[in-house]
Design a protein around this motif. Structure first.
Motif, mmCIF file in Angstrom:
data_model
loop_
_atom_site.group_PDB
_atom_site.id
_atom_site.type_symbol
_atom_site.label_atom_id
_atom_site.label_comp_id
_atom_site.label_asym_id
_atom_site.label_seq_id
_atom_site.Cartn_x
_atom_site.Cartn_y
_atom_site.Cartn_z
ATOM 1 N N PHE A 96 0.939 -1.154 0.045
ATOM 2 C CA PHE A 96 -0.026 0.130 -0.104
ATOM 3 C C PHE A 96 0.915 1.236 -0.138
ATOM 4 O O PHE A 96 0.760 2.221 0.789
ATOM 5 C CB PHE A 96 -1.048 0.088 1.255
ATOM 6 C CG PHE A 96 -2.165 0.798 1.111
ATOM 7 C CD1 PHE A 96 -3.337 0.333 0.340
ATOM 8 C CD2 PHE A 96 -2.212 2.138 1.311
ATOM 9 C CE1 PHE A 96 -4.377 0.923 -0.109
ATOM 10 C CE2 PHE A 96 -3.578 2.879 1.181
ATOM 11 C CZ PHE A 96 -4.523 2.312 0.533
ATOM 12 N N ASP A 109 -5.973 2.968 -7.203
ATOM 13 C CA ASP A 109 -4.995 2.033 -7.596
ATOM 14 C C ASP A 109 -4.623 2.400 -9.115
ATOM 15 O O ASP A 109 -5.306 3.308 -9.787
ATOM 16 C CB ASP A 109 -5.369 0.498 -7.293
ATOM 17 C CG ASP A 109 -6.573 0.344 -8.449
ATOM 18 O OD1 ASP A 109 -7.168 1.088 -9.115
ATOM 19 O OD2 ASP A 109 -7.027 -0.986 -8.521
ATOM 20 N N LEU A 163 -0.040 -3.077 -4.131
ATOM 21 C CA LEU A 163 -1.412 -3.436 -3.118
ATOM 22 C C LEU A 163 -0.958 -4.852 -2.562
ATOM 23 O O LEU A 163 -0.775 -5.664 -3.171
ATOM 24 C CB LEU A 163 -2.434 -3.496 -3.886
ATOM 25 C CG LEU A 163 -3.041 -2.093 -4.465
ATOM 26 C CD1 LEU A 163 -4.291 -2.075 -5.380
ATOM 27 C CD2 LEU A 163 -3.459 -1.241 -3.252
ATOM 28 N N TYR A 176 -3.174 -6.983 -1.164
ATOM 29 C CA TYR A 176 -3.956 -8.077 -1.392
ATOM 30 C C TYR A 176 -4.507 -8.116 -2.573
ATOM 31 O O TYR A 176 -4.535 -7.177 -3.547
ATOM 32 C CB TYR A 176 -5.094 -8.065 -0.464
ATOM 33 C CG TYR A 176 -4.936 -7.951 1.078
ATOM 34 C CD1 TYR A 176 -4.556 -9.001 1.753
ATOM 35 C CD2 TYR A 176 -5.126 -6.696 1.530
ATOM 36 C CE1 TYR A 176 -4.227 -8.735 2.907
ATOM 37 C CE2 TYR A 176 -4.917 -6.522 3.024
ATOM 38 C CZ TYR A 176 -4.304 -7.509 3.767
ATOM 39 O OH TYR A 176 -3.999 -7.419 5.063
ATOM 40 N N ARG A 191 -10.688 -6.401 0.326
ATOM 41 C CA ARG A 191 -9.747 -6.336 1.372
ATOM 42 C C ARG A 191 -8.809 -5.146 1.418
ATOM 43 O O ARG A 191 -8.294 -4.709 2.403
ATOM 44 C CB ARG A 191 -8.963 -7.469 1.268
ATOM 45 C CG ARG A 191 -8.508 -8.043 2.999
ATOM 46 C CD ARG A 191 -7.568 -9.244 2.913
ATOM 47 N NE ARG A 191 -8.404 -10.400 2.344
ATOM 48 C CZ ARG A 191 -8.621 -11.334 3.201
ATOM 49 N NH1 ARG A 191 -8.692 -11.168 4.653
ATOM 50 N NH2 ARG A 191 -9.385 -12.419 2.593
ATOM 51 N N ASN A 192 -8.161 -4.833 0.255
ATOM 52 C CA ASN A 192 -7.455 -3.748 -0.020
ATOM 53 C C ASN A 192 -8.071 -2.266 0.447
ATOM 54 O O ASN A 192 -7.669 -1.389 1.124
ATOM 55 C CB ASN A 192 -6.821 -3.286 -1.397
ATOM 56 C CG ASN A 192 -5.994 -4.645 -1.788
ATOM 57 O OD1 ASN A 192 -4.895 -4.874 -1.083
ATOM 58 N ND2 ASN A 192 -5.985 -4.737 -2.970
#
Length: 589
Positions: free
Chosen positions: A257, A307, A337, A339, A344-345
């Motif tokens: 992240f 993203d 990222l 995941y 979940r991110n």
């Protein structure tokens, strides 16, 4: 003479008694005592003059009164000192005209909370802060809440009954009593709220990572063991816990992240209110907040995390060209990222904004599919400051039991059913039971997690850290793990969560469809039907469409086409059989 003198003196003493009674000293002297003084009093009166006796008595009584005043005053000082330790007074002067005349609100101590007192004034004072009457040391200064004046409209506000519309049975918004923006801003706490038990919270950084754990976890979460999980619920004054970003010293820099340094520096400058959202996988259209004041545009940080896939889609659609802003949002592109699951991110900025914005005091999270339609200061005042809480989230509009929520997630295919069953069984072994009235005043175990309103104090930061750890270890369905983390923390502290009505949440955010749903709706929309035009009379040889054209000499006659009833179901099938029979007969012939 002596008898007369004694009589006069005794009368003088009786007059003095009356004077003392008029001076509000509760001394009741019987008449016989005044007429027949004791021998000691007789000898005092004999050797001292009448005036001297009166002065002597006055001196004695004055001394007694002085000692009494000192004693009572000392008690009041002790009380003030005790209150000084237990409570803090915040005095905020506001101008409010809802009753027609300006008012000054002075926050006064009221037990554990601070209460409003209302004083009329002829001068208009707005947003002016007066000196604190009791100023404790800075280390022990906490915001202790307030109550609105008795005459304030929000004190008598009640929810109206839902409209009687049988055609609309789903969830809908309901009215909320917000304060005007100026009042909400003036009531923003100058000091943080009290954090029960926990005062210092640190986060575990591990490099290299230790992947030897019982089960679950990730590189980003740090693989906390079950023993470390149990220790994290043993609330102490100073604690260190896993809270994401486990393999880097600074969140967003080499941790997963990852965020550009320029964006990280800007995020560190947010020291007040943050409104955060995220869109990953180009799953949603970015919704622009509305009804936002100019003051909020200048003082509130609005951050949208995306993203690289979403960034490319925004550039392709012309929404993100050479600027890092789309409307009011500052767009932050996240790399690496942690995941593969986009949901979940999305839990990282949702549950860990205190790590991404280390200097922010308050945060408001809204899902990417929501449009914010009320000013952030008004939302914070209504659901945090007025309720004197540090965490607020709406209840689910329909479900309030974790077991029902788990079954609904399985039925909707929100996650792998075996993983959901494993998580619920794990919580059952720890003591999770179905919701019942025994949990009151807690009214629900299932939140509608698309909006989170919170203050960044140690206890609320711990709650979201441990909540994130459950999402990291088990499934990404955070509604399933919410009540387990909440109940474990409240069992050790008096910390509470404000779970407000879902219809109140729908008052300040408007839910939009995901991109795939919008595309499906557009695909399923019926084609546009245009009304047919009558054929031109000059084209008599054109084939008929709506009208049958018959020619008679040089005239054109319109005759309506006979309406043919379309066969359906059984009739259509029987007609087909008859047609096939006729064809077979013709062939045979």
């Amino acid at each position: 003479m002596s008898g007369g003198s004694l009589g006069i003196r005794s009368g003088s003493c009786g007059t003095l008694d009356k004077q003392l009674q008029n001076g509000r000293l509760p001394i009741q002297v019987p008449t016989a005592t005044r007429n027949k003084p004791t021998k000691m009093f007789h000898w005092i009166c004999k050797f001292a003059g009448r005036k001297k006796v009166g002065m002597l008595l006055l001196c004695v009584i004055s001394a007694a009164v002085f000692v009494w005043v000192l004693y009572v005053g000392k008690g009041e000082v002790d009380i003030l000192e005790n209150d000084h330790v237990q409570s803090v007074t915040l005095n905020v002067r506001l101008s409010i005209n809802y009753s027609g005349s300006p008012l000054i609100y002075s926050l006064q101590p009221n037990g554990l909370n601070a209460a409003y007192t209302v004083n009329q004034t002829s001068s208009l004072i707005t947003g002016e802060e007066t000196e604190n009457r009791i100023m404790p040391p800075p280390a022990s200064s906490y915001f202790l809440g307030y109550t609105l004046p008795l005459g304030h409209p929000c004190n008598t506000f009640t929810l109206p009954p839902p409209p009687a519309d049988k055609k609309r049975t789903g969830p809908r918004p309901c009215p909320v009593c917000y304060l005007p923006l100026e009042e909400a801003v003036a009531l923003m706490p100058k000091v943080p709220s009290f954090s029960p038990v926990l005062k210092n919270l640190a986060y575990i950084y591990e490099e290299p990572l230790n992947r030897e754990t019982e089960f679950g976890g990730s590189d980003f979460g740090g693989y906390p063991t079950l023993k470390q999980r149990d220790n994290s619920y043993d609330i102490r004054e100073s604690m260190s816990v896993h809270c994401g970003f486990a393999k880097g010293r600074k969140p967003g820099r080499g941790t997963g992240f990852d965020i550009d340094n320029g964006d990280l520096l800007e995020m560190e400058q947010c020291n007040g209110v943050v409104v955060a959202s995220a869109v990953f996988g180009a799953f949603d259209n970015i919704q622009q907040p509305s009804n936002i004041s100019e003051y909020s545009k200048q003082t509130v940080c609005f951050y949208m995390f995306v993203d690289e896939e979403t960034e490319a889609a925004l550039k392709r659609d012309g929404g993100l060209v050479n600027s890092k802003k789309i409307g009011i949002w500052r767009v932050v592109v996240v790399h690496n990222l942690p995941y593969s699951d986009g949901r979940r991110n999305g839990k990282i900025p949702k549950l860990l904004p205190h790590r991404l914005f280390p200097n922010a005091r308050f945060s408001l999270w809204i899902d990417g599919k929501l449009e914010l339609v009320v000013d952030p200061y008004q939302i914070l005042e209504r659901f945090l400051w007025r309720e004197n809480v540090t965490f607020a989230i709406s209840k689910h509009y329909k479900r309030f039991d974790v077991f029902d929520e788990a079954e609904a997630n399985k039925a909707a295919g929100k996650f792998d059913n075996a993983s959901i069953n494993f998580q619920v069984d794990f919580y059952k072994k720890e003591g999770l039971t179905q919701y019942s009235e025994a949990k009151l005043p807690i009214t629900s175990d299932v939140p509608e997690g698309c909006v989170i309103i919170r203050e960044h104090v140690p206890i609320s930061n711990l709650f979201t850290c441990l909540w994130f750890n459950e999402v990291d270890r088990f499934t990404s369905r955070d509604q399933i793990s919410f009540s387990t983390v909440r109940d474990k923390i409240t069992a050790k502290t008096n910390w509470t969560v404000n779970m407000f009505l879902d219809c109140e949440r729908r008052n300040f955010v408007v839910q939009k469809h995901h991109k795939d749903v919008l595309a499906e709706l557009a695909r399923m929309a019926p084609p546009t039907v245009y009304s047919p035009q009558p054929p031109s009379l000059t084209l008599a040889n054109d084939p008929p469409r709506v009208f049958s054209l018959e020619t008679s000499g040089d005239r054109v006659v319109n005759s309506p086409v006979r309406k043919v009833t379309q066969r359906r179901g059984r009739d259509m099938r029987s007609g087909s059989r008859r047609r096939r029979k006729v064809i077979r007969d013709n062939d045979s012939s």
